[in-house]
Every structure is written in structure tokens, then in C-alpha cells.
Design an enzyme around this catalytic site. Structure first.
Site, mmCIF file in Angstrom:
data_model
loop_
_atom_site.group_PDB
_atom_site.id
_atom_site.type_symbol
_atom_site.label_atom_id
_atom_site.label_comp_id
_atom_site.label_asym_id
_atom_site.label_seq_id
_atom_site.Cartn_x
_atom_site.Cartn_y
_atom_site.Cartn_z
ATOM 1 N N ASP A 159 -39.634 50.213 42.953
ATOM 2 C CA ASP A 159 -39.989 48.834 42.656
ATOM 3 C C ASP A 159 -41.358 48.444 43.232
ATOM 4 O O ASP A 159 -42.159 47.792 42.568
ATOM 5 C CB ASP A 159 -38.920 47.926 43.248
ATOM 6 C CG ASP A 159 -38.588 46.814 42.285
ATOM 7 O OD1 ASP A 159 -37.650 46.091 42.565
ATOM 8 O OD2 ASP A 159 -39.302 46.672 41.271
ATOM 9 N N TRP A 182 -30.254 48.184 -10.386
ATOM 10 C CA TRP A 182 -29.071 47.691 -11.077
ATOM 11 C C TRP A 182 -28.447 48.853 -11.875
ATOM 12 O O TRP A 182 -29.163 49.619 -12.519
ATOM 13 C CB TRP A 182 -29.454 46.542 -12.025
ATOM 14 C CG TRP A 182 -28.305 46.127 -12.887
ATOM 15 C CD1 TRP A 182 -27.255 45.334 -12.534
ATOM 16 C CD2 TRP A 182 -28.074 46.529 -14.237
ATOM 17 N NE1 TRP A 182 -26.385 45.221 -13.577
ATOM 18 C CE2 TRP A 182 -26.849 45.946 -14.644
ATOM 19 C CE3 TRP A 182 -28.759 47.332 -15.151
ATOM 20 C CZ2 TRP A 182 -26.311 46.123 -15.913
ATOM 21 C CZ3 TRP A 182 -28.224 47.515 -16.414
ATOM 22 C CH2 TRP A 182 -27.016 46.907 -16.789
ATOM 23 N N ASP A 234 -13.276 36.476 -16.447
ATOM 24 C CA ASP A 234 -14.657 36.611 -15.961
ATOM 25 C C ASP A 234 -15.508 35.449 -16.478
ATOM 26 O O ASP A 234 -15.007 34.374 -16.836
ATOM 27 C CB ASP A 234 -15.211 37.990 -16.375
ATOM 28 C CG ASP A 234 -16.270 38.512 -15.410
ATOM 29 O OD1 ASP A 234 -17.439 38.130 -15.564
ATOM 30 O OD2 ASP A 234 -15.920 39.284 -14.497
ATOM 31 N N LYS A 293 -13.501 36.466 -8.031
ATOM 32 C CA LYS A 293 -14.675 37.350 -8.039
ATOM 33 C C LYS A 293 -15.896 36.469 -7.815
ATOM 34 O O LYS A 293 -16.206 35.617 -8.653
ATOM 35 C CB LYS A 293 -14.759 38.071 -9.385
ATOM 36 C CG LYS A 293 -15.986 38.957 -9.557
ATOM 37 C CD LYS A 293 -15.878 39.714 -10.882
ATOM 38 C CE LYS A 293 -17.142 40.448 -11.260
ATOM 39 N NZ LYS A 293 -17.056 40.996 -12.629
ATOM 40 N N TRP A 294 -16.549 36.655 -6.665
ATOM 41 C CA TRP A 294 -17.683 35.809 -6.258
ATOM 42 C C TRP A 294 -18.976 36.541 -6.600
ATOM 43 O O TRP A 294 -19.369 37.475 -5.922
ATOM 44 C CB TRP A 294 -17.590 35.544 -4.751
ATOM 45 C CG TRP A 294 -18.625 34.612 -4.193
ATOM 46 C CD1 TRP A 294 -19.969 34.830 -4.111
ATOM 47 C CD2 TRP A 294 -18.397 33.327 -3.620
ATOM 48 N NE1 TRP A 294 -20.594 33.764 -3.536
ATOM 49 C CE2 TRP A 294 -19.651 32.819 -3.213
ATOM 50 C CE3 TRP A 294 -17.256 32.540 -3.400
ATOM 51 C CZ2 TRP A 294 -19.793 31.575 -2.599
ATOM 52 C CZ3 TRP A 294 -17.405 31.308 -2.781
ATOM 53 C CH2 TRP A 294 -18.657 30.837 -2.399
ATOM 54 N N ASP A 295 -19.638 36.088 -7.655
ATOM 55 C CA ASP A 295 -20.802 36.810 -8.174
ATOM 56 C C ASP A 295 -22.102 36.145 -7.725
ATOM 57 O O ASP A 295 -22.123 34.975 -7.307
ATOM 58 C CB ASP A 295 -20.708 36.837 -9.711
ATOM 59 C CG ASP A 295 -21.415 38.030 -10.327
ATOM 60 O OD1 ASP A 295 -22.201 38.693 -9.634
ATOM 61 O OD2 ASP A 295 -21.182 38.300 -11.524
ATOM 62 N N MET A 296 -23.200 36.864 -7.848
ATOM 63 C CA MET A 296 -24.531 36.341 -7.510
ATOM 64 C C MET A 296 -25.528 37.193 -8.276
ATOM 65 O O MET A 296 -25.729 38.347 -7.956
ATOM 66 C CB MET A 296 -24.739 36.462 -5.997
ATOM 67 C CG MET A 296 -25.929 35.730 -5.441
ATOM 68 S SD MET A 296 -27.478 36.541 -5.741
ATOM 69 C CE MET A 296 -27.467 37.813 -4.501
ATOM 70 N N ASN A 297 -26.140 36.594 -9.322
ATOM 71 C CA ASN A 297 -26.833 37.421 -10.305
ATOM 72 C C ASN A 297 -28.353 37.353 -10.326
ATOM 73 O O ASN A 297 -28.965 37.769 -11.312
ATOM 74 C CB ASN A 297 -26.303 37.110 -11.700
ATOM 75 C CG ASN A 297 -25.037 37.905 -11.981
ATOM 76 O OD1 ASN A 297 -24.989 39.101 -11.740
ATOM 77 N ND2 ASN A 297 -24.003 37.237 -12.453
ATOM 78 N N CYS A 304 -19.505 40.305 -5.487
ATOM 79 C CA CYS A 304 -20.209 40.976 -6.578
ATOM 80 C C CYS A 304 -21.616 40.412 -6.625
ATOM 81 O O CYS A 304 -21.848 39.266 -6.256
ATOM 82 C CB CYS A 304 -19.468 40.681 -7.891
ATOM 83 S SG CYS A 304 -20.315 41.259 -9.380
ATOM 84 N N ASP A 336 -22.298 47.534 -11.952
ATOM 85 C CA ASP A 336 -22.025 47.177 -13.348
ATOM 86 C C ASP A 336 -21.968 48.417 -14.225
ATOM 87 O O ASP A 336 -21.646 48.326 -15.409
ATOM 88 C CB ASP A 336 -23.101 46.223 -13.884
ATOM 89 C CG ASP A 336 -22.790 44.777 -13.542
ATOM 90 O OD1 ASP A 336 -21.659 44.499 -13.086
ATOM 91 O OD2 ASP A 336 -23.674 43.918 -13.728
HETATM 92 C C1 GLA Z 1 -22.471 40.271 -13.389
HETATM 93 C C2 GLA Z 1 -21.266 41.052 -12.929
HETATM 94 C C3 GLA Z 1 -20.436 41.474 -14.102
HETATM 95 C C4 GLA Z 1 -20.016 40.242 -14.878
HETATM 96 C C5 GLA Z 1 -21.242 39.448 -15.298
HETATM 97 C C6 GLA Z 1 -20.850 38.138 -15.916
HETATM 98 O O1 GLA Z 1 -23.355 41.076 -14.088
HETATM 99 O O2 GLA Z 1 -21.646 42.149 -12.161
HETATM 100 O O3 GLA Z 1 -19.307 42.194 -13.677
HETATM 101 O O4 GLA Z 1 -19.163 39.477 -14.089
HETATM 102 O O5 GLA Z 1 -22.072 39.175 -14.183
HETATM 103 O O6 GLA Z 1 -21.938 37.398 -16.281
#
Ligand code: GLA
Length: 721
Positions: free
Chosen positions: A54, A191, A358, A468-472, A518, A540
Site C-alpha cells: 500500500d 429475419w 394470430d 403471443k406478444w409480437d414486436m415487428n 415474438c 418466421d
Molecule cells: C410476425 C410474426 C408472425 C406473425 C406476423 C403477423 O411476423 O413473427 O408469426 O404473427 O407477425 O403479422
């Protein structure tokens, strides 16, 4: 005790591994060792190198630039990239974080606003460092799950000074490996081609993967591994790093002038800054460190077990999952109640458990160019609304599930007309659309309240058993209207904090519902989302051969219980490829199993085959989803895919093998199995033959010859006396 402190040295011990660092001169935590369990490190070259005590040690005399550090920072005498970079209120960057104190706590640490692994059985070491001039404190957290062989690291920065500080960078973990003679494994893709593995040699300089998109992304994954050059699936040293975070991240290795490899992972510092006011604290997400001396496969099995036991939660985390049918590839937007019920009746008849409606049930959404945000039933398609459809499906004896995309808003929506300022945007600049939609600004509490209320109402109307909780789409034109100019770079992280708040509230309010995450397939497949939702739609791309690849490489980190996988129609909608039904099913059994095709277009023989498949999935699913997983073939670099799952007591196993192309006149192919008990004998259900476990692992299982393209085999083995 999994954490010991003696002679200025911390020793973190799991069942099989050790992680050791010491306080050099009582001041700087210096990394000494991570690997197979040792009692101690008695004579470390670094300990000799830094023999100063130290009194004699001052920064002027000794640079930190050549030491492996546990908390390297920018602005001191370590001139390599650091894990923490602060900009003080006066515009300077200097920082000298010195050991102040530490404590060892029982359990893991809950991180405010961020998901983390559960840990009643864990111990946590908190090492506090301080910068005496600015009053900044950094707490290094190490949570040790002794039995699971996992160590979580994260960082908390506290401002105990009198002026604000800007955090320009705060990584979750940094580990300095003394020897950079290793390979780096990363996952990259796009994708419908998610998570392709890439392995390369480390070279001097920085090699990294990162995303700047505001999501963990299709393009790469918050997971990397360093490994010895000779590491294979079955042997060699492998060091895994995985982040519990769903936003933009950075994972990189910097090989320095002495061939040392600094490996860091955390929130991406690009387009990130956080204003830390006096009295405030900032916490980073958890990063899970795993060491395996049994190769890449060993690392995956440690992660899989950890995910089952400490990441996923709720009644579905370790239980059976329903076989589902999703109407997306069966109908896309073109459906009405009659069509859905016809499909549902057939689904019930072939032994499916859950019907999922869906995209396209709300607003006036007949294509992907409208209605996101308007979570009201489309009475043209569903005259009795969601409830009538759901009741009818429940009456058939099926469960009912629903698709939502809560984080988005369509410019053509009542929500947008009422609240044009609710999306992420910058003043009068053009709002850039992607898939004809904009991203809601989750940093706003009014937006979060709207989402929780609108989605909860839809769930209640649908009496849903599954969501199914999506985000595109990802964020562009970054701007948060309610944040001041010097906090605009907080948007990315605040978006994720807002998302976590919403999913936490909704998943807690509906504990009986199975949630599947998703994002245009696997665009946000990460441990952060998995803490709330035990399964993620993997990709997908539903083509069986592409899925062999995607599921194989996804299994580097994630267990089958986390990967949504469906049997779809042929020719496949993404590739145009024809594959046998048996193969499509075998491949979908590498994940949470379901269908995504119009059953009404199948022949009676195919429907019969589906009945048999479903009986098999119901019988096998606990082993398929939660068994010990072994990859047997490499579908990226060969004509074959193969994997197997083995029960904990090694009395039962299921092997899946797929040939891509069939070649005539091949010699007998022996497939080397793994994970069995060499001393047991196993009965092959299909043939009635009995094999030794040793024989199957060392001599191999005689595969059938491929007699058409994409032929598969599933082998069910049970131990016999
Ligand atoms: C995304 C999802 C698909 C489907 C479409 C619907 O692409 O990955 O599985 O749900 O949206 O618009």
C-alpha cells in the site's frame, strides 16, 4: 460457502469451477483465475508483478495498463477500452476507482426495473469501489449459484458527489483473459435466418457483435463464447457470456499489446448516455458467466438448466406446454369466425390443445397497413366479438390464444388520430414507417398505462389462455418528446425499462396465461424477455431444414422449452421447399411444439399421422423440453442435423436425425450418441433391438439409409435391466 475472502483475495466457487480475483495493494481488483476448481492460486505471475504494498504503490509509478482488471475504467492509467466511462459535470473524464469495502449477502440481488435470475440458493458478493474526487461509487455484483455453476455479474453506479455525471458507458461484466489464443463464437443472422454461429480466431484489436436497433435483434444475439482452439461440442474449455437484456447491447473482446483478451458485455454505449444526478444510482443488466470444461455442449447444458431453474418462472416454466395451432400461415389476414371454427374443430379432432388467433382480429386490419393500437374486436370478421369465438373454441374443448403487438401504432388507427405524439419521433421530421407502423414511446407513462389497459381488456374479452406478444419493427428517428436534450440518449434504455414494466404488470396480472414472446420471429429472443415469457417464437422461417439450423444454433444458449417451433405446410411459405410431414414434426419437437397450417387441406392419411405425432408429443414432451440436450451433427457444415435429449437419470433418451440430401449407394452411417450411461442397456422402441450405452456412444447407432431428401429418424431409447 461459495464466496470466500482471505488475504485480499476473493474466491468464488461453484460445484466445479473457481473464479478468483484479488485486491492489488488493497486497492484494485485484479483478475487471477477462472476455470476448473482449484483450492487456491499460490504463485501467480501477476501477484509477483504487483508485489508493491500500500505504501509504495502510487498511480504515477505503476500503470494498470498491463493488469487483468475486474473493473477497468476509462480515465485512469489503464489505457485499454474500459467497462465504465463517465463524463463529469465539468466536462472531464478522469476516474480512479479504488476498493472501499465489500459484503457477502445471501441470495441474489433484485435489480430495480430490470429482470434478473431468481436466487434463494445463491450468494452475492458486492465489491464497492470509489472515486474519491467525484464521489462516484461503483458496486460490482457477483452472484454465485454454486450448484448450477453460474456466476452473474452486473454493475451499479452511485453518485454520492455534488454534481451530476453522465454515464457514457456502463458494461455489465468485463473479464480479462491472460491468454488470447482462443476462438470467439458469436451468433449473427437476419429475419428468417436467425442466429447462425460464427467461429473465428481472436486477433489483436477489437472483435465484437452489437446491435443499435433498440432490440436484441435478428442480426445478432446477446451471447458470445470464448473457447480453446481445440474446443468441440464434447471437449475443451468454453467461457460463455449471456446478457439478460432485450435492448441494444455490445459484446466484444479487445486483444491488447500483451495478448490479453478483455471480454465485455452490456448495454451498447453507442447512442447511450445516462444523466446521473447526485443521490441517484444506475444499474446495468445481469450478465451470466459460464465456464465449461466439457466443450460447447457442456456450456449449453449449464445454460439450459440455469434457464429452467432460475430464469423462466410461473406454472409453465417447468410444466407441460399445450400443443397449439396458429392460424397465421393457414389464413394470414383472410379469415372469419366460420373458417376459424372449422380449423379449430379439426384441430381438436387430431389432438391439438390450443387454438391461437394470430394477427388481423382487431380494428379493420385486413392487411399489415392499419389498426395497430386499436385493440377492439373486428366485428366484420368476428360478429360475436372475441368472446363469442373464444367461448365457441372453449366449448370444443380447446384452449384459446391471441396475438397482440402492443408496442406499435399504425398511422391508420384511431389511436394515432387521437394521439399523434405517442410514437417515437423527432419534431416535424418525417416519421419513418416500417411495415407501415411506428413505435410507441414507452418512456411515457400515459402510453404505458394505455397499453396495460387496452391489452388487459383484450385478454379479458378473449378469456385467453395464451398470448403471443409480437414486436415487428425497430426504432428509427430516435426522439422522446418528453425527455430534455441532455437525456435523449436515455431513450433506448428507458424504452426497455418501459417494456419490462408493462410485461411485468401484464404477466403478473394473468398468471394462468402462457405467454410467448415474438419479434418478427426471433428478433428479440433473449434472456430478458424469457424471465417474463417462458417461450419465444424462434423464427418466421418454418421450413424444416432451415429450422434444423436455426434450432441447433439457438440451442447453444436456449433450451427446447424456450423455442417455439411449428409444423407448417409444404411447399414451405418461406423457401418453397417440400419436406416430409414426419420430418417437419421431428424438427418442431426440438421446441415447444405446434402447427401453423390449414389442417383442412390435408388428406385423411396426413391427419392420421398428425394424431400419432400428437400422441407422441404428449407422451414425450417433458423429456423433449427439459431433458439434457446434446447436439450430434452440425447442419451448417454438413448434410445432416442431429440432436438428442436424455433424462437426468439417463434411463430414457430421444434422438432426432435429419439428412438434407439423399445420396445413393452410401456406406452404413453410425451416429455417435452422447449423454447415455455406458453401463446401461437401452431398448430401441421402434426395432426392439437392445444396445449398450457404451456401444451407442463409442460405436454408434446404425442409421437408416436416406431414401429421399430431408428424411428423418427419431429413436426412442429406454434403459432395460
Ligand atoms: C410476425 C410474426 C408472425 C406473425 C406476423 C403477423 O411476423 O413473427 O408469426 O404473427 O407477425 O403479422
Amino acid at each position: 460457502m461459495s464466496i470466500c475472502f482471505e488475504n485480499n483475495r476473493f474466491h468464488l466457487k461453484t460445484r466445479r469451477y473457481s473464479y478468483i480475483f484479488e485486491l492489488t495493494a488493497g486497492r484494485y481488483p485484479v483478475h487471477l483465475y477462472w476455470g476448473r476448481k482449484v483450492r487456491d492460486i499460490n504463485d501467480h505471475p501477476l501477484s509477483r508483478l504487483t508485489r508493491y504494498d500500500d505504501k509504495s504503490f502510487t498511480l504515477n509509478e505503476q500503470t494498470l495498463d498491463h493488469l487483468p482488471l475486474e473493473c477497468p475504467v476509462f480515465g485512469g492509467s489503464d489505457l485499454r477500452p474500459g467497462m465504465l466511462h463517465l463524463l463529469h459535470a465539468d466536462g472531464t473524464h478522469a476516474l480512479d476507482l479504488v476498493y472501499k469495502t465489500h459484503e457477502i449477502l445471501d441470495g441474489s440481488k433484485v435489480i430495480q426495473g430490470l429482470p434478473s435470475a431468481r436466487g434463494d440458493d445463491a450468494q452475492t458478493l458486492v465489491v464497492t469501489l470509489e472515486d474519491r474526487v467525484s464521489g462516484i461509487k461503483a458496486d460490482l455484483f457477483y452472484t454465485v449459484w454454486q450448484d448450477l455453476d453460474v456466476i452473474a455479474r452486473h454493475l451499479r453506479i452511485r453518485n454520492e458527489g455534488t454534481a451530476h455525471a453522465m454515464i457514457e458507458e456502463a458494461m455489465s461484466a468485463s473479464v480479462d483473459f491472460e491468454n488470447a489464443d482462443m476462438d470467439l463464437l458469436t451468433l449473427s443472422g437476419s429475419w428468417a435466418r436467425e442466429r447462425e454461429p460464427f467461429r473465428r480466431s481472436l486477433v489483436p484489436g477489437i472483435q465484437a457483435v452489437s446491435t443499435e436497433r433498440g432490440a436484441s435483434s435478428h442480426q445478432t444475439s446477446p451471447f458470445i463464447a470464448l473457447m480453446s482452439k481445440n474446443a468441440t461440442e464434447r471437449s475443451g474449455d468454453v467461457y460463455g457470456f449471456a446478457l439478460c437484456y432485450s435492448g441494444s447491447f455490445y459484446a466484444g473482446v479487445n486483444v491488447d499489446q500483451f495478448g490479453m483478451a478483455r471480454t465485455m458485455m452490456g448495454i451498447n454505449p453507442y447512442n447511450f448516455a445516462w444523466k446521473l444526478q447526485p443521490g441517484d444510482a444506475f444499474e446495468t443488466p445481469e450478465c451470466y458467466l459460464v465456464y465449461s470444461d466439457t466443450g460447447i455442449g457442456g456450456m449449453s447444458r449449464i445454460y439450459h438448466r440455469f434457464i429452467h431453474e432460475r430464469i423462466t418462472s410461473g406454472r409453465f416454466a417447468s410444466g407441460p406446454r399445450p400443443i397449439l395451432i396458429n392460424n397465421w400461415e393457414a389464413t394470414y389476414f383472410n379469415f372469419n369466425e366460420d373458417k376459424l371454427l372449422e380449423l379449430a374443430r379439426c384441430a381438436k379432432d387430431v389432438g391439438i390443445d390450443l387454438f391461437v388467433l394470430d394477427d388481423g382480429w382487431f380494428g379493420h386490419r385486413d392487411s399489415d397497413n392499419s389498426s395497430l393500437g386499436d385493440w377492439t374486436d373486428d366485428l366484420n370478421k368476428l360478429p360475436g366479438g372475441l368472446r363469442h369465438l373464444s367461448d365457441s373454441i372453449h366449448e370444443l374443448g380447446l384452449k384459446f390464444g391471441l396475438w397482440v403487438e402492443p408496442e406499435m401504432i399504425s398511422p391508420d388507427s384511431d389511436l394515432y388520430r387521437a394521439h399523434p405524439d405517442w410514437c417515437i419521433h423527432v419534431g416535424s421530421r418525417q416519421r419513418l414507417e416500417s411495415r407501415q407502423q411506428l413505435v410507441l414511446d414507452l418512456t411515457r407513462s400515459d402510453v404505458r398505462e394505455y397499453i396495460v389497459s387496452a391489452i388487459s381488456s383484450a385478454i379479458n374479452r378473449a378469456n385467453a389462455d395464451y398470448i403471443k406478444w409480437d414486436m415487428n419493427r425497430n426504432i428509427s428517428m430516435w426522439g422522446a418528446s418528453q425527455l430534455p436534450a441532455d437525456q435523449q440518449q436515455e431513450l433506448g434504455h428507458r424504452y426497455i425499462l418501459g417494456l419490462y414494466e408493462i410485461v411485468d404488470r401484464i404477466t403478473k396480472a394473468f398468471p394462468a396465461i402462457l405467454f410467448e414472446s415474438c419479434s418478427g420471429g426471433g428478433g428479440r429472443f433473449d434472456l430478458g424477455m424469457l424471465t417474463f415469457m417462458p417461450q419465444t417464437w424462434c423464427s418466421d422461417d418454418t421450413d424444416a431444414w432451415m429450422r434444423c439450423r436455426i434450432e441447433s444454433s439457438t440451442s447453444l444458449l436456449f433450451p427446447p422449452s424456450a423455442m417455439g417451433a411449428h409444423v407448417s405446410a409444404v411447399p414451405n411459405h418461406q423457401t418453397g421447399r417440400n419436406t416430409p410431414l414426419q420430418t417437419r414434426a421431428a424438427v418442431a419437437m426440438c421446441g415447444t411444439f405446434g402447427y401453423e397450417l390449414d389442417l383442412l387441406k390435408l388428406t385423411p392419411e396426413e391427419l392420421d399421422e398428425i394424431r400419432t405425432i400428437n400422441t407422441r408429443v404428449h407422451a414425450w414432451q417433458m423429456l423433449l423440453y427439459y431433458g439434457n440436450f446434446y447436439r450430434l451433427c452440425d447442419p451448417y457444415n454438413s448434410n445432416e442435423a442431429g440432436w438428442m435429449v436424455v433424462s437426468d437419470d439417463r434411463s430414457e433418451a430421444i434422438v432426432t436425425h435429419v439428412y438434407a440430401m439423399a445420396y445413393p449407394n452410401q456406406k452404413q452411417r453410425m451416429l455417435l450418441l452422447d449423454g447415455l450411461d455406458p453401463d446401461l442397456h437401452y431398448l430401441d422402441d421402434a426395432t426392439g433391438r437392445i444396445y449398450g450405452g457404451d456401444e451407442l456412444m463409442y460405436h454408434g447407432y446404425p442409421l437408416k439409409t436416406a431414401w429421399n431428401d430431408y428424411m428423418s429418424q427419431q429413436i426412442h431409447l429406454t434403459a432395460v435391466k
